[in-house]
Design an enzyme around this catalytic site. Structure first.
Site, PDB file in Angstrom:
ATOM      1  N   CYS A 161       4.182  -0.563   0.198  1.00  0.00           N
ATOM      2  CA  CYS A 161       3.223  -0.882   1.267  1.00  0.00           C
ATOM      3  C   CYS A 161       3.721  -0.214   2.548  1.00  0.00           C
ATOM      4  O   CYS A 161       4.508   0.737   2.482  1.00  0.00           O
ATOM      5  CB  CYS A 161       3.028  -2.391   1.420  1.00  0.00           C
ATOM      6  SG  CYS A 161       4.513  -3.309   1.879  1.00  0.00           S
ATOM      7  N   ARG A 181       3.508  -7.330   1.568  1.00  0.00           N
ATOM      8  CA  ARG A 181       2.815  -7.179   0.293  1.00  0.00           C
ATOM      9  C   ARG A 181       3.706  -6.700  -0.839  1.00  0.00           C
ATOM     10  O   ARG A 181       3.729  -7.301  -1.926  1.00  0.00           O
ATOM     11  CB  ARG A 181       1.646  -6.194   0.447  1.00  0.00           C
ATOM     12  CG  ARG A 181       0.537  -6.708   1.330  1.00  0.00           C
ATOM     13  CD  ARG A 181      -0.420  -5.601   1.738  1.00  0.00           C
ATOM     14  NE  ARG A 181       0.211  -4.674   2.669  1.00  0.00           N
ATOM     15  CZ  ARG A 181      -0.341  -3.573   3.135  1.00  0.00           C
ATOM     16  NH1 ARG A 181      -1.554  -3.232   2.723  1.00  0.00           N
ATOM     17  NH2 ARG A 181       0.284  -2.816   4.001  1.00  0.00           N
ATOM     18  N   ASP A 212      -3.797  -5.714   4.405  1.00  0.00           N
ATOM     19  CA  ASP A 212      -2.571  -5.971   5.157  1.00  0.00           C
ATOM     20  C   ASP A 212      -2.665  -7.344   5.824  1.00  0.00           C
ATOM     21  O   ASP A 212      -3.516  -7.564   6.684  1.00  0.00           O
ATOM     22  CB  ASP A 212      -2.439  -4.861   6.208  1.00  0.00           C
ATOM     23  CG  ASP A 212      -1.174  -4.970   7.018  1.00  0.00           C
ATOM     24  OD1 ASP A 212      -0.481  -5.997   6.927  1.00  0.00           O
ATOM     25  OD2 ASP A 212      -0.889  -4.013   7.755  1.00  0.00           O
TER      26      ASP A 212
HETATM   27  P1  4NP Z   1       3.362  -4.846   4.734  1.00  0.00           P
HETATM   28  O1  4NP Z   1       2.844  -5.506   6.096  1.00  0.00           O
HETATM   29  O2  4NP Z   1       3.022  -3.380   4.823  1.00  0.00           O
HETATM   30  O3  4NP Z   1       2.577  -5.564   3.697  1.00  0.00           O
HETATM   31  O4  4NP Z   1       4.852  -5.100   4.651  1.00  0.00           O
HETATM   32  C1  4NP Z   1       3.186  -5.019   7.351  1.00  0.00           C
HETATM   33  C2  4NP Z   1       4.434  -5.256   7.867  1.00  0.00           C
HETATM   34  C3  4NP Z   1       4.740  -4.820   9.126  1.00  0.00           C
HETATM   35  C4  4NP Z   1       3.804  -4.141   9.875  1.00  0.00           C
HETATM   36  C5  4NP Z   1       2.546  -3.901   9.354  1.00  0.00           C
HETATM   37  C6  4NP Z   1       2.246  -4.336   8.087  1.00  0.00           C
HETATM   38  N1  4NP Z   1       4.126  -3.707  11.187  1.00  0.00           N
HETATM   39  O5  4NP Z   1       3.242  -3.129  11.861  1.00  0.00           O
HETATM   40  O6  4NP Z   1       5.269  -3.913  11.645  1.00  0.00           O
END
Ligand code: 4NP
Length: 152
Positions: free
Chosen positions: A7, A13, A125
Site C-alpha cells: 500500500c 492496509r 485508504d
Molecule cells: P496505508 O495508509 O497506505 O494503508 O498504510 C496510509 C498511511 C499513511 C498515509 C497515507 C495512507 N500518510 O499519508 O501518511
C-alpha cells in the site's frame, strides 16, 4: 511461494493483508513467505497504525510485530507475487519494475482475488477516517481468502 502486499504507507492496509494472507496460508498448511511494504517511506521502521492493530486484535490477529518498509525493485525480484491495495500502488510498483517479468508480478489485490465487480477495484485508504477500518478489514479478509484459494 513468496507474496508481498503493498500500500502507500505500509501501516494501515498492507499490514492487515500480510497478517490475513499469512493466516489463510497457514490454515491450509502452506509454508509460504508473506510480507508487506509501502511505496512511500513516510513510516519506515514504524509499527502498524493503532487502528489497524485494534481491528486485527478484535479478530484475534496480532500484527504488532510488523514494521513498515519501503518497497524496492529488489522486492520485485525476490517476491513471486506483488499485490497492490489500490490502482495507484499498482502503477507505482510497475514503474519501479526493471524487467517485464517483474512488471508482470504486480496485480491489483481485489482483482486478483476475484472481488472486482462486487467490491472493486481498490481497497480504499482508511488513513483519514477512523470509521473505515472495520470495512477495510472485512474487504482485506475476503480478498486474502480469495487469493489463497486461487493459489492453493
Ligand atoms: P496505508 O495508509 O497506505 O494503508 O498504510 C496510509 C498511511 C499513511 C498515509 C497515507 C495512507 N500518510 O499519508 O501518511
Amino acid at each position: 511461494m513468496k507474496i508481498l502486499a503493498v500500500c502507500l504507507g505500509n501501516i494501515c492496509r498492507s499490514p492487515l493483508a500480510e497478517g490475513l494472507l499469512r493466516r489463510e496460508a497457514e490454515a491450509r498448511g502452506l509454508d509460504w513467505e508473506i510480507a508487506s511494504g509501502g511505496t512511500a517511506n513516510y513510516h519506515t521502521g514504524k509499527p502498524p497504525d493503532p487502528r489497524s492493530v485494534a481491528i486485527a486484535r478484535e479478530h484475534d490477529l496480532d500484527i504488532t510485530g510488523q514494521r513498515s518498509h519501503q518497497v524496492t525493485a529488489d522486492d520485485l525480484e525476490y517476491y513471486d507475487l506483488v499485490l497492490g491495495m489500490d490502482r495507484q500502488n499498482v502503477e507505482d510498483m510497475k514503474e519501479r519494475a526493471r524487467t517485464q517479468v517483474q512488471r508482470e508480478k504486480v496485480h491489483l489485490f481485489l482483482e486478483y482475488a476475484g472481488l472486482v465487480g462486487s467490491d472493486g477495484p481498490d481497497v480504499f485508504d482508511p488513513y483519514y477516517d477512523d470509521r473505515t477500518f472495520a470495512g477495510v478489514y472485512d474487504l482485506v479478509a475476503r480478498a486474502a481468502e480469495g487469493t489463497i484459494t486461487r493459489l492453493g
